[in-house]
Write a protein that holds these residues in place. Structure first.
Motif, short mmCIF file in Angstrom:
data_model
loop_
_atom_site.label_atom_id
_atom_site.label_comp_id
_atom_site.label_asym_id
_atom_site.label_seq_id
_atom_site.Cartn_x
_atom_site.Cartn_y
_atom_site.Cartn_z
N GLN A 111 12.49 -33.07 -92.23
CA GLN A 111 13.77 -33.33 -91.57
C GLN A 111 13.78 -34.71 -90.91
O GLN A 111 12.75 -35.27 -90.57
CB GLN A 111 14.02 -32.30 -90.46
CG GLN A 111 13.89 -30.86 -90.85
CD GLN A 111 12.51 -30.30 -90.55
OE1 GLN A 111 11.49 -30.95 -90.78
NE2 GLN A 111 12.45 -29.09 -90.03
N SER A 112 14.99 -35.22 -90.66
CA SER A 112 15.13 -36.42 -89.84
C SER A 112 15.09 -35.97 -88.38
O SER A 112 15.45 -34.82 -88.07
CB SER A 112 16.48 -37.10 -90.12
OG SER A 112 17.53 -36.25 -89.68
N HIS B 57 20.53 -19.46 -85.57
CA HIS B 57 20.08 -20.86 -85.73
C HIS B 57 21.25 -21.63 -86.35
O HIS B 57 21.82 -21.21 -87.34
CB HIS B 57 18.87 -20.87 -86.66
CG HIS B 57 18.15 -22.19 -86.76
ND1 HIS B 57 18.76 -23.35 -87.14
CD2 HIS B 57 16.84 -22.52 -86.54
CE1 HIS B 57 17.88 -24.34 -87.16
NE2 HIS B 57 16.71 -23.87 -86.78
N ALA C 261 27.08 -37.96 -90.16
CA ALA C 261 25.75 -38.39 -90.60
C ALA C 261 25.08 -37.22 -91.29
O ALA C 261 25.28 -36.06 -90.92
CB ALA C 261 24.92 -38.81 -89.39
N ILE D 214 24.32 -40.20 -83.71
CA ILE D 214 23.16 -40.64 -82.92
C ILE D 214 22.56 -41.86 -83.61
O ILE D 214 22.39 -41.85 -84.84
CB ILE D 214 22.08 -39.52 -82.87
CG1 ILE D 214 22.67 -38.25 -82.25
CG2 ILE D 214 20.85 -39.97 -82.12
CD1 ILE D 214 21.80 -37.01 -82.45
N GLY E 144 21.19 -35.90 -92.45
CA GLY E 144 19.76 -36.18 -92.32
C GLY E 144 19.10 -35.96 -93.67
O GLY E 144 19.50 -36.54 -94.68
N HIS F 28 18.32 -30.52 -95.03
CA HIS F 28 17.51 -29.30 -94.99
C HIS F 28 18.15 -28.16 -94.21
O HIS F 28 17.50 -27.15 -93.97
CB HIS F 28 16.11 -29.62 -94.45
CG HIS F 28 15.16 -30.05 -95.53
ND1 HIS F 28 15.46 -31.06 -96.40
CD2 HIS F 28 13.95 -29.57 -95.92
CE1 HIS F 28 14.47 -31.21 -97.26
NE2 HIS F 28 13.53 -30.31 -96.99
N SER F 29 19.41 -28.33 -93.82
CA SER F 29 20.08 -27.19 -93.19
C SER F 29 20.59 -26.26 -94.28
O SER F 29 21.10 -26.71 -95.30
CB SER F 29 21.25 -27.67 -92.34
OG SER F 29 20.76 -28.39 -91.23
N THR G 216 20.34 -29.41 -84.66
CA THR G 216 20.51 -27.99 -85.02
C THR G 216 19.60 -27.07 -84.21
O THR G 216 19.57 -25.86 -84.43
CB THR G 216 20.18 -27.76 -86.50
OG1 THR G 216 18.84 -28.17 -86.73
CG2 THR G 216 21.12 -28.53 -87.41
N ASP H 192 7.87 -25.53 -89.18
CA ASP H 192 7.02 -25.28 -90.34
C ASP H 192 6.91 -26.44 -91.30
O ASP H 192 6.00 -26.49 -92.13
CB ASP H 192 7.62 -24.11 -91.15
CG ASP H 192 7.46 -22.80 -90.44
OD1 ASP H 192 6.61 -22.71 -89.54
OD2 ASP H 192 8.18 -21.85 -90.80
#
Ligand SMILES: Cc1cc2nc3c(=O)[nH]c(=O)nc-3n(C[C@H](O)[C@H](O)[C@H](O)COP(=O)(O)OP(=O)(O)OC[C@H]3O[C@@H](n4cnc5c(N)ncnc54)[C@H](O)[C@@H]3O)c2cc1C
Length: 437
Positions: free
Chosen positions: A114-115, A391, A47, A175, A49, A52-53, A122, A110
């Protein structure tokens, strides 16, 4: 619905892939069918999202599942203040979705692009040393596992899996819904200030522990930090939001518009960077405002950048930051983006960067047109020497061997992965690096 061929890129433009197939399921049943079909075809499936990673965690070379259509509120338990949302729901929709029930997320990072599933998977976090990241607010979720079956994980069903599944790196399954422990809606009173860096470092531990939400930004090549201290207030307190014009000047013109130009110029003429940073230092004065929590937590980020963030034991943060400062001076780099420092409470999620310890975060950034590698690698060495954990959604160069040493429950997580995804249906090159094959 499926399609193929389109190039997918993440927000930071560090990762790109052309998946063999893109599927857009609209229900949990359709997700199950997609996982089973991928298995029958011998393909991997992931999947994605909001992309944005900064790391390659979301790359899906075979089947990419786009869950934008799986969105919205599924159930609300008003008495328990728990809301179940569909997996693809973006964080920015939650304020409106929760408002009729008078509820809010306890803490946020911030941005809100994101989903919910990407954010928890993450370990996305904000700041506040009495509060954990978003995944620590998960009380239940439903997953489609490697063989296509539905698995409920909650306080009463498969409860032993919750500390793994709530922050699962997308490695345990797809998920389909998430139940969040919410809090009554609240306001935040924000105080922003420019202060000498030395004093901020000296007071960091005490301020992190006493303020509801404390963070600071240090612009390299300057002697001061921009501090932000947010205090939680009841919804009924007096709101004094920033006016529309002031918000536009701060967020759009200064933070994004002018800043984009400054970063672009700095990339071409690095010698100008220290002067620009000192200008930013002078322009950011003291401000106070009070608004609904989401509007204070969240900012709009349109200047593209790359980021690495490390979680350290809280009390090691001032020393580590001083080392990063010395490193930048020694190497003569010109760094236009600020370093952001935050904190979080210890939690008990196995792969949480704050697992088992009171945590401080140091995040380094570079404008996306500049090469970040040398800077990030050198900062990473400092962070590792301080017991840092990277992270999962940001750039880092760490592999499974080093991560096993950083996380006491690492092997327990791998055992859950073996159980839920024995064929590595949900893996990709990033997960192979950080978890092993
Ligand atoms: C401008 C910017 C600001 C940011 N600010 C912060 C911040 O303040 N704090 C912070 O901690 N992080 C921050 N991040 C990082 C960001 O929160 C994380 O990388 C987050 O994972 C991105 O969410 P996403 O929806 O884009 O997920 P993606 O990047 O698309 O995916 C992340 C992971 O989640 C998995 N995933 C997504 N959906 C599902 C699903 N339904 N089932 C199983 N797995 C799934 C993906 O497979 C992948 O492994 C920031 C990033 C950017 C670009």
């Amino acid at each position: 619905m499926s399609a193929s061929g389109a190039l997918w890129r993440n927000w930071a433009r560090t990762e790109a892939v052309r998946p063999r197939r893109v599927e857009r399921p609209g229900s949990a049943g359709a997700v199950q069918r997609a996982v089973i079909a991928a298995g029958n075809a011998g393909l991997r499936i992931k999947a994605v999202g909001a992309g944005h990673s900064f790391s390659g965690i979301a790359l899906s070379p075979d089947v990419q599942l786009d869950l934008h259509e799986v969105s919205g509120v599924i159930r609300v338990d008003r008495a328990a203040r728990q809301v179940t949302v569909a997996a693809g729901t973006p964080l920015h929709r939650l304020e409106r979705l929760f408002a009729p029930y008078g509820l809010a997320l306890a803490n946020m990072g911030d941005i809100d692009r994101q989903s919910i599933s990407g954010a928890i998977s993450t370990g996305t976090h904000g700041t506040g040393s009495a509060l954990g990241g978003l995944a620590s607010q998960v009380v239940a979720l439903t997953l489609v596992t490697g063989d296509g079956s539905l698995l409920t994980v909650s306080g009463t069903e498969n409860a032993d899996l919750l500390p793994a599944a709530a922050l699962g790196l997308g490695a345990l399954g797809i998920i389909v819904d998430v139940t969040l422990q919410c809090v009554p809606g609240f306001l935040l009173h924000a105080v922003e200030n420019t202060e000498p860096l030395e004093g901020v470092l000296e007071s960091y531990l005490e301020r992190s522990r006493t303020a509801d939400h404390f963070e600071f930004f240090w612009f390299p090549h300057t002697g001061s930090a921009l501090t932000r201290t947010n205090t939680r207030m009841p919804l009924g307190a007096v709101r004094e939001p920033r006016g529309r014009v002031s918000r536009w000047i701060d967020d759009e013109l200064l933070a994004n518009g002018a800043y984009r130009g400054i970063c672009a110029l700095g990339a071409l003429q690095p010698a100008l960077v220290p002067g620009f940073n000192r200008l930013a230092e002078r322009l950011s004065g003291r401000r106070e405002y009070t608004d609904v929590s989401t509007r204070v937590f969240v900012t709009n980020r349109t200047v593209r950048f790359r980021e690495m963030e490390y979680a350290l034991p809280l009390d090691l943060v001032p020393g580590a930051l001083a080392e990063v400062r010395a490193l930048i001076e020694r190497r003569g780099w010109r760094i236009s983006f600020p370093i952001e420092v935050r904190s979080a409470a210890a939690d008990d999620l196995w792969l949480s960067t704050a697992a088992g310890r009171e945590t401080g975060y140091i995040a380094v950034h570079r404008y996306y047109r500049e090469n970040h590698t040398e800077y990030f690698r050198a900062v990473e060495e400092i962070m590792r020497a301080h017991g840092g954990r990277p992270h999962w959604g940001k750039i880092h160069y760490t592999d499974a061997d080093a991560l096993r040493r950083a996380y006491p429950r690492f092997d327990d997580f791998l055992r859950v992965r073996d159980k839920l995804d024995p064929e590595r249906r949900f893996s990709n090159p990033y997960l192979e690096r950080v978890l092993g094959r």
